[in-house]
Write an enzyme that holds these catalytic residues in place. Sequence first.
Site, PDB file in Angstrom:
ATOM      1  N   GLU A   1       4.199  -7.611  -0.281  1.00  0.00           N
ATOM      2  CA  GLU A   1       4.449  -8.443   0.896  1.00  0.00           C
ATOM      3  C   GLU A   1       5.940  -8.616   1.187  1.00  0.00           C
ATOM      4  O   GLU A   1       6.751  -8.770   0.275  1.00  0.00           O
ATOM      5  CB  GLU A   1       3.820  -9.829   0.715  1.00  0.00           C
ATOM      6  CG  GLU A   1       2.312  -9.831   0.578  1.00  0.00           C
ATOM      7  CD  GLU A   1       1.588  -9.314   1.811  1.00  0.00           C
ATOM      8  OE1 GLU A   1       2.142  -9.374   2.916  1.00  0.00           O
ATOM      9  OE2 GLU A   1       0.441  -8.849   1.658  1.00  0.00           O
TER      10      GLU A   1
ATOM     11  N   ARG B   1      -6.546  -6.932  13.768  1.00  0.00           N
ATOM     12  CA  ARG B   1      -5.811  -5.665  13.677  1.00  0.00           C
ATOM     13  C   ARG B   1      -6.783  -4.492  13.635  1.00  0.00           C
ATOM     14  O   ARG B   1      -7.839  -4.571  12.996  1.00  0.00           O
ATOM     15  CB  ARG B   1      -4.943  -5.639  12.414  1.00  0.00           C
ATOM     16  CG  ARG B   1      -3.893  -6.722  12.367  1.00  0.00           C
ATOM     17  CD  ARG B   1      -3.131  -6.710  11.066  1.00  0.00           C
ATOM     18  NE  ARG B   1      -4.004  -7.036   9.940  1.00  0.00           N
ATOM     19  CZ  ARG B   1      -3.585  -7.269   8.705  1.00  0.00           C
ATOM     20  NH1 ARG B   1      -2.291  -7.192   8.411  1.00  0.00           N
ATOM     21  NH2 ARG B   1      -4.437  -7.560   7.748  1.00  0.00           N
TER      22      ARG B   1
ATOM     23  N   ARG C   1      -3.558  -1.790  10.787  1.00  0.00           N
ATOM     24  CA  ARG C   1      -3.499  -2.007   9.345  1.00  0.00           C
ATOM     25  C   ARG C   1      -4.046  -0.755   8.692  1.00  0.00           C
ATOM     26  O   ARG C   1      -5.159  -0.320   8.988  1.00  0.00           O
ATOM     27  CB  ARG C   1      -4.332  -3.234   8.977  1.00  0.00           C
ATOM     28  CG  ARG C   1      -4.464  -3.519   7.494  1.00  0.00           C
ATOM     29  CD  ARG C   1      -3.111  -3.869   6.887  1.00  0.00           C
ATOM     30  NE  ARG C   1      -3.216  -4.456   5.571  1.00  0.00           N
ATOM     31  CZ  ARG C   1      -3.471  -3.784   4.453  1.00  0.00           C
ATOM     32  NH1 ARG C   1      -3.690  -2.482   4.483  1.00  0.00           N
ATOM     33  NH2 ARG C   1      -3.524  -4.418   3.307  1.00  0.00           N
TER      34      ARG C   1
END
Length: 185
Positions: free
Chosen positions: A80, A123, A72
């Site tokens: 999104e 992440r 990320r």
Amino acid sequence: MPRPTTIAAVTVIVGAVLVFLLVGRTGDTPPGDDAVSTTIAPVAVEANAVVDHVVDGDTIDAIIDGTEERVRLIGIDTPETKKPDTPIECFGPEATAFTEQLLPVGTPIRIERDTVGRDDYGRLLGYVYRADDGVFVNYEVLRQGFGTPLSIGPNTTFEQLFVEAARAAETDDVGLWAACSGAER
């Protein structure tokens, strides 16, 4: 816990930003591309990963020491496209396409971490640079108008730089700043 970001990498980044501020834009935008180029004098960096897949505008999969990691990008948020039970947001597909353009599969990259190494989803959190020319991907996504700053402490090393990049994109009316109304950003 000390930051894994090396002094050499920070020196390259700071030097590159100073060159950009002093020299300005290079104008290396491909013909027909409306994006404002912020690429500066090429400065290669040592790769420590390879792009395996672009998930969306602010998330990639990378191969690090033979293992795939979801990464990320720190300090940015793009519209999104893959969030369950959520419609695709304005400029989301374009943000994904831009990150795919910056980081095609197989691109050698350098991932630098900040204070907190992983988010709540497991992440890896990283500042990502293309190895061949040192382009700071997190910054470039914002400067070209494909995302907005998102600072989550204590990972705020480039917070001010990211805010300035987004402000410049908004001033230049590029990317989502031109395409999406304020409520959709």
